[in-house]
Design a protein around this motif. Sequence first.
Motif: not given
Length: 384
Positions: A192-202
């Motif tokens: 979660w980046v704020g209220d947005v679910l985002s892809n990460s590399l971890r």
Amino acid sequence: MTIRFAVVGTPGDRRFTMFRDAVLSHGLPEPHLIPWRDVLAQQGHPGGARASGLVPEGALVRIDSPGEDAGADALLRGPGDPTRVGGGAAWYAAFTRGLRTIASIPGVTLLGDVDEIAVLFDKRRCHAVLERAGVPVPPAFEAASYDDLREKMAERGWARVFVKPAHGSSASGVIAFQTHAGRVKAVTSAAWVGDVLSNSLRVRSYEGEADVRRLVDVLAPDGLHVERWFPKASIGAEVFDLRVVTVAGVPTHAVVRASRTPMTNLHLGGRRGDLEAVRSRPALWERVLDVCSRAAACFPGSLSTGVDLMVGGDWRSLAVAEVNAFGDLLPGLGDLSGNHRDTYTEQVRALLSAAKGGDGGTNHPKAASGGANRPDSARRASWT
């Protein structure tokens, strides 16, 4: 007659540059690039009338991934952060319209069947095709929400599953989910980046039920394909699976993807492991090649596929996790025959062999083209 290629892809993307290098190494003219942005801009113009000018006359057209182009992503999913998870249903609808736009261009000769590409980008449909053909796959069901997921798991007595967005790729939004003694755990690269679910590399874990519910319910509207967890074999402390690339239906390249997490994708911390650990077991290796050949045979109009194959913890059982339409991006990987040909060189070689009427030692592709009034099936590639 000189063969000319055109590629529907993304400027600067490694997929295009590596294919271009393979083409040039055979003394052929540089492929013409058709940006996905331009194709998607033709939406709503039936019959390919405006799209016709995108393709040079007489070119063989390779369809490749839209890649990581933010502009193409906005046309596919709508405006927003390209790293966000979700929007797969909108992406898929726009993508398949783009495929139809390409296929509708009068006289175009495609090096990939657009209907098969559409199936390969829907995990539910792809799984069903493989299962009907007798290709080993994990048992699966569809889920519409977190509560639906838990209910169907309980009905089947499953404690561990992989939850996959129906139209995702590169493990975007994939959740390795398990329950035990009233507790839950979800392992995923989504954050979660704020209220947005985002892809990460971890890859990270969520262990609160409210957190897991939130994850699943955000992804569910785009469709969820749920597979029973297939316990994978390990080498040392790492579990692994295989990415096997087929060209004209024949396995030509393979890489072991090893990881300490359930996600073996190389961009998520997985690494290339020791392929000899599998090839040194002749009976197992023969079954690996057979299953991947059978998976590729389900998509006879696709010049290349990337089969993600799981080897069971018993080192005997096998199951196909995915078949990828654009699974040939494996820089620096030589072919299984030891000729040091990368995946793109192998495909160009297969096409040239077919054009000369030979088979190059395997079964190679023959492309068919047709005019605007021919049925769509006449304009598909047939690899026989």
